[in-house]
Write an enzyme that holds these catalytic residues in place. Structure first.
Site, short mmCIF file in Angstrom:
data_model
loop_
_atom_site.label_atom_id
_atom_site.label_comp_id
_atom_site.label_asym_id
_atom_site.label_seq_id
_atom_site.Cartn_x
_atom_site.Cartn_y
_atom_site.Cartn_z
CB CYS A 190 7.10 8.26 -0.65
SG CYS A 190 6.95 7.92 0.90
NE ARG A 242 9.02 7.04 5.64
CZ ARG A 242 9.18 6.55 6.84
NH1 ARG A 242 10.24 6.80 7.57
NH2 ARG A 242 8.26 6.49 7.60
CG LEU A 243 6.17 13.79 2.87
CD1 LEU A 243 6.90 15.10 3.38
CD2 LEU A 243 5.06 14.19 2.22
N GLY A 293 1.84 6.63 -0.72
CA GLY A 293 0.55 6.82 -0.20
C GLY A 293 0.29 6.55 1.07
CD GLU A 294 -0.14 8.12 4.26
OE1 GLU A 294 -0.03 7.03 5.21
OE2 GLU A 294 0.89 8.94 4.45
CG ASP A 347 0.97 3.02 5.48
OD1 ASP A 347 2.11 3.34 5.54
OD2 ASP A 347 0.29 3.63 4.64
CG LEU A 389 -5.84 22.37 1.97
CD1 LEU A 389 -5.41 21.74 0.72
CD2 LEU A 389 -4.79 23.29 2.36
CB VAL A 403 -5.94 30.74 -1.02
CG1 VAL A 403 -6.88 30.05 -1.86
CG2 VAL A 403 -4.89 31.56 -1.88
N GLY A 433 -11.30 19.04 0.38
CA GLY A 433 -12.85 18.76 0.10
C GLY A 433 -12.98 18.37 -1.36
#
Length: 617
Positions: free
Chosen positions: A2, A50-51, A80-81, A104, A263, A294, A382
């Site tokens: 978010c 918010r996302l 965040g998470e 969370d 990715l 990509v 990564g």
């Protein structure tokens, strides 16, 4: 994931400042396109965009917490998470806490009510948040240990203004859009000073820092930082423990209530994460991981290796896809578009700064993430494995190892990090760029932890790791965060899990490079997951276009700047150097550092113009 914003002022009733809070919060709309919330109470105003990732219905913010008979004990706006939220929820329930949703965010709030400021020690994840204790009238600003998620603040005489990005703060009239000499130095050199936010008076919460603001002022403390510890594991134990950590980290980070992808570059790091995620999703009976790579239109046919990139990605990507049978899509970008001024403006708006160093990567990441976001909301990356396990060339370059400066500036790749080539020599002398770099380096080295009895070689390699983990990686994490969140995509970085970082930081260098290769421990711990081609592949960074069309677009933009007497960057440039560069024949083999100078000059002009920035040198 978010965007947050807020304002604390003990001399104001924040309900009279709702319009300002609304405007600050709206600047975070791209970070959080799904919902908006504002909470005002006495001297505090919290804003949230918010996302939705976890508990799509129940995780709305700002979130309030009841404690006993107190209807609002604390409030939070959170980005965040926290990956261990399920374990923490169970522990808090056992301690008598009741939960109203499955997010969370509520776990973080309840953890604070249980453990006070010590709650940060219980959190595993990437996060940045502001937590208001209504009982003590105290605000906490907290950032994750590795600084994956950004958080900025501007202290005032009676409080603080804060947000996920500078733009949230700059929307408040009390925060000046002024950049002084120190800020310009940060822009011109590939050296990031922790906590420095470029804009005058603005600061960035340090990775692993808790900032407390109350009526007495601002107090800062580090709740986590790298420490030197004795490594007691054998080589086999080290390899096994590294693998166990990676298994647990990926297990935690594939949890999402929205579409997840990876990715994939075909390099060691992204391939490991993709292969582990594939195994774990299939073991749960879920669909295989979806992956994205990509490349550039017509790029593959004309690829030419250079000092940075030895091989194209596409063949290695295909090898992993064939191995794990994931659903894969290659996203092809048009190099001509990467130099488009309109796209550059979007990048600058997302970044709040001019994009410097490998300037084509910013717009290419932006476009890549736009395409990925059409299919997924969360992506695994990564990023950071090279800093954690010693993958960059400068870790193995005797010149860079011995140099008394940042290794990426001393290595064979150092010239690719110099964007100052077109700037006026008088200005550069005034800024004393060598002195700035030297001072930054001395400060970084003085902060590096040491282990008693450690030999000079081991000590130096520990310093190399420290410089990369605290200085270099932050630039890459910032780039990934701004370009992904500008399109509402959450990118998770498993290699930034602090448990893995702590462990790898203390692996002795002779063990970390036991087979004479880069990332030896990581390679050995995951070889069974990968095709031999990838397990043996030499490090190759995120692709940069080699199409002359991109440089041609840069030249057009730079020429237009030199023809505009009102272009603000002109007075900072050496006109003769610019003319010499523009007159040089266009070629796909043109030195990369020519591009660096043009990219920084053009980006700086866009930033000064469109962001209404005032230089006070």
């Amino acid at each position: 994931m978010c965007g947050i914003a807020g304002w604390l002022d003990y001399s104001l009733d924040m309900t009279t400042q709702q319009q300002t809070l609304q405007c600050m919060t709206e600047t975070m709309a791209r970070r959080g396109p799904d919902a908006e919330g504002i909470w005002l109470d006495g001297p505090i105003g919290l804003g949230h965009r918010r996302l939705s990732i976890i508990d799509l219905e129940g995780g709305r913010q700002p979130m309030l917490a009841r404690l006993g008979e107190v209807p609002v004990a604390a409030a939070i706006t959170y980005s965040g998470e926290v990956y261990n939220f399920r374990e923490l929820r169970a522990e808090l329930k056992a301690r008598g806490h009741r939960f109203e949703n499955h997010s969370d965010t509520e776990v973080v709030l309840r953890a604070y009510l249980e453990w006070g400021e010590g709650f940060v020690d219980h959190l595993n994840g990437m996060f940045a948040f502001a937590l208001w204790d209504r009982r003590s009238q105290r605000l906490l600003l907290v950032r994750d240990r590795m600084g994956v998620k950004p958080l900025y603040y501007y202290p005032t005489a009676s409080g603080v203004i804060f947000g996920s990005e500078p733009k949230a703060l700059l929307t408040n009239a009390r925060v000046p859009r002024t950049v002084r000499a120190d800020g310009l130095r940060e822009i011109l050199e590939m050296v990031k000073t922790p906590g420095h936010a470029v804009f005058d008076g603005m600061r960035e919460v340090l990775p692993g820092e808790l900032v407390r603001i109350d009526r007495h002022g601002v107090n800062r403390r580090r709740y986590w930082q790298l420490e030197a510890r004795e490594h007691t594991h054998s080589l086999k134990q080290t390899i096994d423990h590294t693998r166990a950590l990676l298994e647990d980290i990926v297990e935690r980070q594939i949890i999402a209530d929205v579409p997840l992808c990876s990715l994939l570059s075909g390099g060691l790091d992204s391939s490991i994460i993709t292969a582990l995620a594939s195994r774990k999703l299939l073991a749960k009976g879920q669909d295989n991981i979806r992956s994205f790579s990509v490349d550039f239109l017509d790029h593959g046919n004309g690829f030419a290796g250079d000092a940075v990139r030895g091989t194209p990605d596409a063949p290695f990507v295909r090898d992993l896809v064939e191995r794990i049978h994931c659903s894969h899509e290659e996203i092809l970008l048009d190099s001509r578009e990467l130099g488009d001024p309109a796209l550059r403006s979007q990048v600058v708006r997302a970044l709040d700064l001019p994009p410097a160093y490998w300037g084509d990567m910013w717009p290419s990441l932006y476009r890549l993430f736009q395409e990925v976001r059409r299919h997924s909301t969360v992506a695994l990356s990564g990023e950071s494995a090279d800093e954690v396990f010693g993958g960059y060339r400068w870790f193995h370059d005797p010149v860079a190892i011995k140099a008394e400066t940042f290794p990426w500036l001393a290595s064979v790749t150092g010239k690719y990090f110099d964007g100052k080539t077109l700037f006026d020599s008088v200005l550069l002398r005034q800024l004393d760029m060598p002195g700035f770099v030297a001072d930054s380096y001395r400060q970084a080295i003085s902060d590096a932890p040491t282990l008693p009895g450690e030999g000079p070689v081991e000590q130096r390699m520990r310093q190399m790791s420290y410089l990369n983990l605290t200085r270099f990686v932050q630039t890459l994490l910032d780039r990934k965060d701004r370009m992904s969140m500008a399109v509402g995509l959450e990118v998770r970085v498993p290699f930034c899990d602090h448990r893995l970082v702590e462990y790898a930081f203390n692996i002795p260098w002779d063990m970390k490079a036991f087979d004479g290769r880069e990332k030896s421990i990581l390679r050995a711990a995951t070889r069974d997951l990968l095709p031999d081609s990838i397990a043996e592949r030499i490090k190759s960074p995120y692709p940069s276009t080699q199409d002359p069309a991109y440089e041609q677009a840069l030249r057009r933009s730079l020429a237009a700047i030199m023809a505009d007497p009102n272009a603000p960057v002109r007075e900072l440039l050496d006109a003769s150097r610019v003319t010499e560069t523009l007159d040089r024949p266009l070629s796909s083999t043109s030195p990369m550092y020519d591009r660096m100078g043009m990219e920084l000059a053009v980006g700086l002009n866009t930033w000064l113009t469109e962001q209404d920035v005032s230089l006070a040198l």
